[in-house]
Design a protein around this motif. Structure first.
Motif, mmCIF file in Angstrom:
data_model
loop_
_atom_site.group_PDB
_atom_site.id
_atom_site.type_symbol
_atom_site.label_atom_id
_atom_site.label_comp_id
_atom_site.label_asym_id
_atom_site.label_seq_id
_atom_site.Cartn_x
_atom_site.Cartn_y
_atom_site.Cartn_z
ATOM 1 N N ALA B 67 0.827 -1.199 0.000
ATOM 2 C CA ALA B 67 0.000 0.000 0.000
ATOM 3 C C ALA B 67 0.867 1.257 0.000
ATOM 4 C CB ALA B 67 -0.917 -0.008 1.221
ATOM 5 N N VAL B 68 1.900 1.274 0.840
ATOM 6 C CA VAL B 68 2.760 2.454 0.946
ATOM 7 C C VAL B 68 3.492 2.707 -0.375
ATOM 8 C CG1 VAL B 68 4.807 3.406 2.078
ATOM 9 C CG2 VAL B 68 3.075 2.218 3.431
ATOM 10 N N THR B 69 4.043 1.643 -0.929
ATOM 11 C CA THR B 69 4.814 1.790 -2.162
ATOM 12 C C THR B 69 3.925 2.284 -3.305
ATOM 13 O OG1 THR B 69 6.201 -0.043 -1.424
ATOM 14 C CG2 THR B 69 6.369 0.577 -3.736
ATOM 15 N N LEU B 70 2.744 1.696 -3.415
ATOM 16 C CA LEU B 70 1.865 2.086 -4.521
ATOM 17 C C LEU B 70 1.329 3.499 -4.348
ATOM 18 C CD1 LEU B 70 -0.057 -1.224 -5.336
ATOM 19 C CD2 LEU B 70 1.868 -0.177 -6.548
ATOM 20 N N GLN B 71 1.061 3.875 -3.113
ATOM 21 C CA GLN B 71 0.608 5.252 -2.861
ATOM 22 C C GLN B 71 1.662 6.238 -3.334
ATOM 23 O OE1 GLN B 71 -0.105 5.985 1.307
ATOM 24 N NE2 GLN B 71 -2.152 5.083 1.110
ATOM 25 N N ARG B 72 2.899 5.926 -3.005
ATOM 26 C CA ARG B 72 4.009 6.804 -3.364
ATOM 27 C C ARG B 72 4.152 6.855 -4.890
ATOM 28 N NH1 ARG B 72 9.397 4.885 -0.730
ATOM 29 N NH2 ARG B 72 8.121 4.923 1.139
ATOM 30 N N LEU B 73 4.025 5.710 -5.515
ATOM 31 C CA LEU B 73 4.140 5.642 -6.970
ATOM 32 C C LEU B 73 3.019 6.436 -7.640
ATOM 33 C CD1 LEU B 73 5.600 4.482 -9.429
ATOM 34 C CD2 LEU B 73 4.197 2.428 -9.232
ATOM 35 N N GLU B 74 1.837 6.297 -7.086
ATOM 36 C CA GLU B 74 0.690 7.011 -7.627
ATOM 37 C C GLU B 74 0.929 8.518 -7.570
ATOM 38 O OE1 GLU B 74 -2.826 5.836 -5.596
ATOM 39 O OE2 GLU B 74 -4.182 6.751 -7.056
ATOM 40 N N ALA B 75 1.489 8.973 -6.446
ATOM 41 C CA ALA B 75 1.743 10.407 -6.290
ATOM 42 C C ALA B 75 2.777 10.886 -7.297
ATOM 43 C CB ALA B 75 2.223 10.689 -4.868
ATOM 44 N N VAL B 76 3.816 10.102 -7.514
ATOM 45 C CA VAL B 76 4.858 10.496 -8.464
ATOM 46 C C VAL B 76 4.265 10.577 -9.876
ATOM 47 C CG1 VAL B 76 7.037 9.801 -9.525
ATOM 48 C CG2 VAL B 76 6.710 9.502 -7.086
ATOM 49 N N ILE B 77 3.464 9.578 -10.220
ATOM 50 C CA ILE B 77 2.862 9.556 -11.552
ATOM 51 C C ILE B 77 1.911 10.739 -11.731
ATOM 52 C CG2 ILE B 77 1.233 8.279 -13.011
ATOM 53 C CD1 ILE B 77 2.659 5.725 -12.170
ATOM 54 N N ALA B 78 1.156 11.040 -10.669
ATOM 55 C CA ALA B 78 0.233 12.174 -10.747
ATOM 56 C C ALA B 78 0.996 13.479 -10.949
ATOM 57 C CB ALA B 78 -0.613 12.239 -9.479
ATOM 58 N N ASP B 79 2.184 13.579 -10.366
ATOM 59 C CA ASP B 79 2.974 14.805 -10.501
ATOM 60 C C ASP B 79 3.557 14.970 -11.897
ATOM 61 O OD1 ASP B 79 2.481 15.573 -7.969
ATOM 62 O OD2 ASP B 79 4.420 14.980 -7.129
ATOM 63 N N TYR B 80 4.114 13.886 -12.436
ATOM 64 C CA TYR B 80 4.860 14.017 -13.697
ATOM 65 C C TYR B 80 4.017 13.661 -14.924
ATOM 66 C CZ TYR B 80 9.039 14.503 -10.802
ATOM 67 O OH TYR B 80 9.974 14.948 -9.897
ATOM 68 N N ARG B 81 2.953 12.934 -14.756
ATOM 69 C CA ARG B 81 2.104 12.464 -15.856
ATOM 70 C C ARG B 81 2.937 11.928 -17.016
ATOM 71 N NH1 ARG B 81 -2.934 14.601 -15.064
ATOM 72 N NH2 ARG B 81 -3.038 16.236 -13.494
ATOM 73 N N PRO B 82 3.746 10.911 -16.777
ATOM 74 C CA PRO B 82 4.637 10.400 -17.823
ATOM 75 C C PRO B 82 3.849 9.660 -18.907
ATOM 76 C CG PRO B 82 4.683 8.952 -15.930
ATOM 77 C CD PRO B 82 3.838 10.120 -15.536
ATOM 78 N N GLU B 110 -3.661 -0.978 -12.076
ATOM 79 C CA GLU B 110 -4.191 -0.932 -13.444
ATOM 80 C C GLU B 110 -4.650 0.473 -13.810
ATOM 81 O OE1 GLU B 110 -7.045 -4.120 -13.673
ATOM 82 O OE2 GLU B 110 -5.452 -5.638 -13.682
ATOM 83 N N THR B 111 -5.211 1.191 -12.829
ATOM 84 C CA THR B 111 -5.609 2.568 -13.086
ATOM 85 C C THR B 111 -4.395 3.423 -13.439
ATOM 86 O OG1 THR B 111 -7.304 2.270 -11.419
ATOM 87 C CG2 THR B 111 -6.922 4.515 -12.163
ATOM 88 N N MET B 112 -3.297 3.215 -12.672
ATOM 89 C CA MET B 112 -2.072 3.976 -12.954
ATOM 90 C C MET B 112 -1.538 3.661 -14.341
ATOM 91 S SD MET B 112 0.390 3.756 -9.644
ATOM 92 C CE MET B 112 -0.437 2.857 -8.368
ATOM 93 N N MET B 113 -1.704 2.422 -14.771
ATOM 94 C CA MET B 113 -1.122 1.978 -16.030
ATOM 95 C C MET B 113 -1.927 2.449 -17.240
ATOM 96 S SD MET B 113 -0.164 -1.894 -14.830
ATOM 97 C CE MET B 113 0.973 -2.360 -16.108
ATOM 98 N N ALA B 114 -3.201 2.714 -16.984
ATOM 99 C CA ALA B 114 -4.090 3.040 -18.102
ATOM 100 C C ALA B 114 -3.605 4.278 -18.848
ATOM 101 C CB ALA B 114 -5.509 3.256 -17.578
ATOM 102 N N GLY B 115 -3.589 4.203 -20.176
ATOM 103 C CA GLY B 115 -3.274 5.370 -20.997
ATOM 104 C C GLY B 115 -1.799 5.659 -21.130
ATOM 105 N N ARG B 116 -0.928 4.785 -20.667
ATOM 106 C CA ARG B 116 0.500 4.993 -20.853
ATOM 107 C C ARG B 116 1.194 3.670 -21.131
ATOM 108 N NH1 ARG B 116 -0.564 7.291 -15.552
ATOM 109 N NH2 ARG B 116 -0.124 9.278 -16.539
#
Lengths: 876, 238
Positions: B67-82, B110-116
């Protein structure tokens, strides 16, 4: 009647005839050479009734040697024969150990012999001591009378050093008397044949009980004792203890607390001749601050020369190393002076102990490792360098001297700085009036309970209700509530997390019969590797390099040194350790390689947790002395002058008030408070005050704490702020700081992380790190810090975090003491705004820069290093 | 670890700009590497499900690391929108890790992965493709002169972005030692810190790194509490 150079060799038996020469004692170490401190005035002939309980062979054996048992020994015997558990409190050397074993020896001597073909009996007496060495010592000393009387009694030790084959044989053919340690008891309980092993047990003898009960080891032992009572309901316990402040706590500890507040019997032996204690009166100037007492080295050396054997006590291992170096620097007569502390190589320590017992040393510099009751030969002087920090501790250490019945033990206190002069004076007066300030016992720790619960399950499946009742019969856990107990069981089973995902990995599971049973033999194996409550700071072995210039290879080991110190060294740095100046060569895996160095510029290793805080009792005495000029006449002139000037320039705090001085200095503003509550409580207070001052806009920059006072410095004018009551001192020191502020600070504190690591290891969440496990394995292990962070953010009320907070509160943070102080000084704060620093403030101000609060503000160091680069490289 | 509450916008002072093999990138404080020109975000050594992996062997670590790792990853992705995300291997702590992943986390991932574009680089802990998860599994990935692989190659190495070693660095300042996770680079090659919540670290001067960097050009980008600190190799301690 006695000539010089002769010692009394009875083990606190009243010796009526035989006197052996000192020379003889060197050749053959006498049996039971327990010193006979303080028994001169206490030698009534044994009454008729009392001698009646002593079996014939014993009476004969004593008579043949011209000895007679002491009254308290017979008293203890008759109480145990009446079925009682007993606490025996006696000063060092009063023959406690023989007293403790007389019930067993006499009972075993009269027991019917085992018939051929009859099953082997379980052990009869379990003796538990805090030190392996003590168990070994006792085995040697008990063996002799048993042999002399031809008693059919087998005595064996079982420690971490006992070979496997011997342990296995002990299981099959148990000895009558087993001498062991708390950890070994825990291991025995966790074995499947525990019940059979212990079912014939009659007595448990707990030696040095006062030192066991104050730690988590004591908690584990109390649970072990409860388990033994579960096997043998009428088990009798015999506690042997030095004098303590609250004997009733120990009396409860010895017996089942179901019903609660039940107590064992008590036998107290009073000390004899008052010890002769003086404070070193030096011509030299007593320093304002510091702990080295370097100024007094010459005087100390002279004292050593004038005595046969001197024991020099210090409070920390660093101080021991320093003092040893300083003494050898001026040791023109090359007197045999040795060093002894807990980080030295075991072989080295054993050699020193042996030399000491053989009376070939003139002096030993030692830390608390020598506090406990092994016999140390013919010590005739104890020198305490640095203030003793507690009256009871001082009394016990002084008891190390004096092996003669008719001479008082002699001790010299050497204060290292001016406040310590006050403290030594207070301690000295306390020792004369016999005050005791051993710490109060604390509630049993939950991490220890978790370990014990798993241990019980490893032994045999248990019923939760039964185990709960059993555990509450142990004094430290008498108040344990059912919810906490159930959460501990849940923790042991599946980690006890709210997110219940580990059911399938459970370590213990409920059987159909409703009992908790271990799920896999591997669980028991893991338990055995991790048993115990002593978690050492990560340390490296110190070794000589063998080949110069070539690859580093291991030479002779010198001892262990803490990792955090070694990490700050670079090749070529000199430091002192094991009484030598060493040159740091490098680290390989968990070895720290060194060669012989020279003494140009040396570092002194620091050791975690080596410092005792000033006891509450002594603190109160020091405050009283400060407030009462009539008592200053007993102080050296330079110290009383210091206090008088303080009176002129500022003020001396009345006994029940807290003095807070404020003054500007350089471009900063200072606040110095004098709570006298010990360094740990002051550090916590400093941390909380700076948070509050930050919020009030005082812009605090730092703080430093000593045992006596606390200094905070800032950019804002705190004196003016307090005057304008923005904030008022009463608000600043309000008890509510122990609420949210404490919580907020604690959560990020390295102190809590370190405490958590210990709890997690004891509770079995993470495994102990063993020597030999490579450091490069780091990336695959999970550090306790990471677990702590995750647990705190996802399950802040987890049982292990609760255990951690409870620990920190009484240990490293001393919150309990801080809380008592804040409530005491409520509405009694005296503010003195000054233009200059006051005399009383000088000691703590001198610590600025010398001391730093470890572990915080690390990022500022990174920032500094990064700035160095910018400076060197210039803007891009 | 309330990362989302902090200002972590790309290019803020909490990240440090670097150049690897001619490509500009930022080292994010949270342990991610972002190539703006490529729209590519790299993270390494997530070690998802490490907690449950330990639990299987009897050490009941808190089950919250994923949970902690994915939360952190989600935040990074939200910031940079790679546009592209590269997970540089050891994404799962063991081969069954993906199968143990809780449904909630699977959905979040899967939500994080969508569209990239999403690449799972194979690692030593997870050599196979993660079970039932989208994204492409590769041994290594070459993009614009860069090569993304899990374990650093002993030879060559120019333009290599790797993980595996979990670098940290240590300095001694004022007699006190400070150790932090770090990005390690000599300008040619870069080794990323481990991103996972339960991941330990290994000093960048350890012998495991021998031959990977030009020693004189080595820089450690140490991850502090609030920013990344670039520290020259000469200041580092083993």
């Amino acid at each position: 009647m006695r000539k010089d150079g002769q010692i009394w060799l009875n083990f606190a038996l009243q010796k009526t005839a035989a006197v052996r020469s000192r020379r003889f004692s060197r050749l053959a170490k006498p049996v039971f050479c327990f010193s006979s401190y303080g028994l001169t005035r206490q030698s009534p002939p044994p009454s008729e009734g009392a001698s009646a309980v002593l079996p014939e062979p014993f009476v004969k054996w004593f008579a043949e040697r011209g000895w007679a048992p002491r009254a308290h020994q017979l008293e203890l015997l008759s109480r145990t024969q009446a079925g009682k558990s007993v606490l025996l409190i006696a000063p060092t050397g009063a023959g406690k150990t023989l007293a403790g074993f007389l019930p067993s020896l006499t009972d075993l001597a009269t027991r019917p012999k085992r018939k051929p073909g009859e099953a082997h009996r379980g052990i009869h007496t379990l003796y538990i001591s805090p030190l392996k060495a003590l168990a070994v010592d006792i085995e040697r000393n008990l063996g002799r009378p048993v042999e002399d009387m031809g008693l059919p009694i087998s005595i064996e030790t079982r420690t971490g050093d006992t070979p496997t084959h011997k342990r296995q044989r002990q299981k099959l053919v148990p000895p009558d008397i087993l001498l062991t340690t708390p950890e070994q008891l825990a291991l025995l309980i966790a074995s499947s044949d525990a019940r059979r092993f212990f079912e014939d047990l009659r007595y448990v003898v707990l030696d040095e009980l006062h030192s066991l009960v104050t730690s988590k080891r004591g908690h584990l032992l109390s649970l072990g004792l409860a388990r033994l009572r579960h096997y043998v309901p009428d088990l009798q316990s015999i506690g042997l203890s030095a004098t303590v402040a609250q004997p009733d706590e120990l009396r409860q500890w010895l017996v089942s607390q179901n019903p609660t507040r039940e107590m064992s019997d008590l036998i107290t032996v009073e000390g004899g001749a008052k010890p002769d204690i003086t404070i070193l009166d030096s011509e030299e100037r007593v320093p304002w601050a510091g702990h080295s007492a370097r100024y007094a080295i010459g005087d100390v050396y002279e004292a050593i020369k004038k005595h046969k054997t001197t024991l020099l006590f210090v409070n920390t291992r660093s101080q021991a190393e320093l003092l040893f170096q300083e003494l050898w620097r001026i040791n023109e007569d090359t007197l045999p002076i040795a060093l002894h502390h807990g980080s030295l190589d075991v072989g080295q320590r054993r050699r020193v102990e042996k030399a000491m017992a053989d009376n070939v040393l003139r002096a030993v510099v030692a830390t608390s490792t020598l506090d406990l009751g092994i016999d140390w030969g013919d010590v005739d002087l104890v020198v305490h360098v640095g203030a003793p920090k507690g009256a009871s501790r001082l009394a016990q250490r002084i008891g190390r001297a004096n092996h003669r019945m008719d001479e008082p033990s002699r001790a010299i206190l050497v204060p290292a700085n001016r406040f310590e002069v006050l403290e030594c004076r207070a301690a000295l007066e306390a020792n004369y009036v016999g005050a005791q300030d051993t710490p109060p016992l604390i509630e049993g720790a939950l991490d220890v309970l978790a370990q014990h619960v798993l241990g019980c399950a490893c032994g045999a499946p248990f019923d939760a209700d039964e185990l709960y009742n059993e555990i509450r019969s142990a004094a430290p856990y008498a108040a344990l509530d059912r919810d906490s107990f159930d959460r501990v069981i849940a923790f042991v089973a599946t980690g006890g997390y709210a997110l219940r995902t580990y059911e399938r990995y459970a370590r213990i599971k409920l059987t159909k019969e409703g009992k908790w049973r271990v799920t896999h033999p591997r669980v028991a194996q893991q338990y055995r590797l991790n048993v115990g409550t002593i978690v050492e700071a990560p340390a490296l072995n110190v070794r000589y390099t063998r080949a110069k210039g070539g690859a580093m290879r291991g030479g002779a080991p010198l001892g262990k040194i803490e990792e955090h110190f070694v990490e700050t060294l670079t090749q070529g740095d000199m430091f002192i350790f094991a009484g030598k100046v060493l040159r740091f060569e490098g680290i390989r895996e968990n070895e720290c390689y060194v060669s012989n160095g020279n003494s140009s510029k040396v570092l002194v290793p620091s050791y975690a947790g080596g410092k005792f805080p000033l006891s509450t009792y002594l603190a109160e005495q020091v405050r009283g002395m400060l407030a009462d000029p009539a008592r200053w006449s007993s102080l050296p002139d330079q110290v009383s002058d210091w206090l008088r000037i303080q009176q002129d320039k500022s003020v001396l705090p009345p006994k029940d008030q807290l003095l807070v001085e404020t003054f500007p200095r350089g471009s900063r503003f200072y606040m110095v408070a004098y709570p006298f509550e010990g360094r740990l409580a002051h550090q916590t207070l400093g941390m909380l005050l700076t948070r509050r001052l930050e919020r009030s806009g005082a812009r605090p920059l730092g703080f430093v704490a000593t045992d006596y006072s606390l200094a905070v410095w800032s950019l804002g004018d705190m004196g003016a702020m307090f005057k304008a009551k923005k904030p008022s001192l009463d608000d600043l020191f309000d008890e509510d700081m122990l609420g949210d502020d404490l919580e907020a600070w604690l959560n990020d504190s390295w102190l809590l992380k370190r405490t958590f690591r210990n709890c997690a290891v004891i509770a079995g969440l993470i495994e102990k790190r063993y020597p030999g496990q490579e450091k490069s394995g780091r990336q695959v292990t999970v550090s306790a810090d990471l677990i702590y962070d995750v647990l705190r953010s996802h399950e802040p009320d987890h049982i292990l975090l609760r255990a951690t907070r409870a620990d920190a509160g009484s240990g490293l943070l001393d919150v309990r003491r801080l809380a008592e102080m804040l409530s005491r000084i409520r509405g009694r704060i005296m503010h003195k705004a000054l233009d200059h620093i006051s005399p009383l403030a000088v000691p703590v101000m001198m610590e600025i820069g010398r001391e730093s609060v470890n572990g915080e503000a690390n990022d500022s160091l990174l920032s500094e290093a990064a700035d160095l680069i910018e400076e060197a490289m210039g803007p891009e | 670890m309330n990362v989302a509450a902090r200002d972590m916008s790309p290019g803020s002072s909490q990240a440090d700009a670097i150049v690897v093999a001619g490509q500009r990138a930022v080292c994010d404080l949270r342990g991610a590497l972002y190539f703006r020109d490529l729209g590519l975000l790299a993270v390494s050594d997530l070690h998802l499900e490490k907690g449950s992996s330990f639990a299987r062997r009897g050490a009941l670590l808190p089950p919250y690391d994923t949970a902690v790792t994915l939360q952190r990853l989600e935040a990074v992705i939200a910031d940079y929108r790679p546009r592209i995300v590269v997970s540089l291997g050891d994404s799962f702590h063991d081969g069954q890790g993906a199968a143990r992943l809780h449904e909630i986390f699977r959905a979040g991932l899967e939500t994080m992965m969508a569209g990239r574009d999403w690449y799972w680089v194979a690692g030593n802990h997870d050599p196979e493709a993660p079970a039932d998860l989208p994204g492409e599994t590769v041994r290594e990935l070459a993009v614009a002169g860069l090569v993304f692989r899990h374990e650093p190659a002993r030879k060559g190495g120019e333009g290599e972005i790797a993980g595996h070693l979990h670098p940290c660095a240590r300095i001694v300042q004022r007699g006190r030692s400070v150790r932090r996770r770090c990005f390690a680079s000599d300008g040619l090659r870069l080794i990323m810190p481990a991103f996972g919540a339960f991941t330990g670290s290994l000093n960048v001067l350890d012998k495991a790194y021998a031959g990977l960097f030009r020693r004189e050009a080595l820089m450690a980008y140490m991850l502090g509490q609030a920013r990344v600190y670039p520290i020259a190799g000469s200041l580092l301690r083993a």
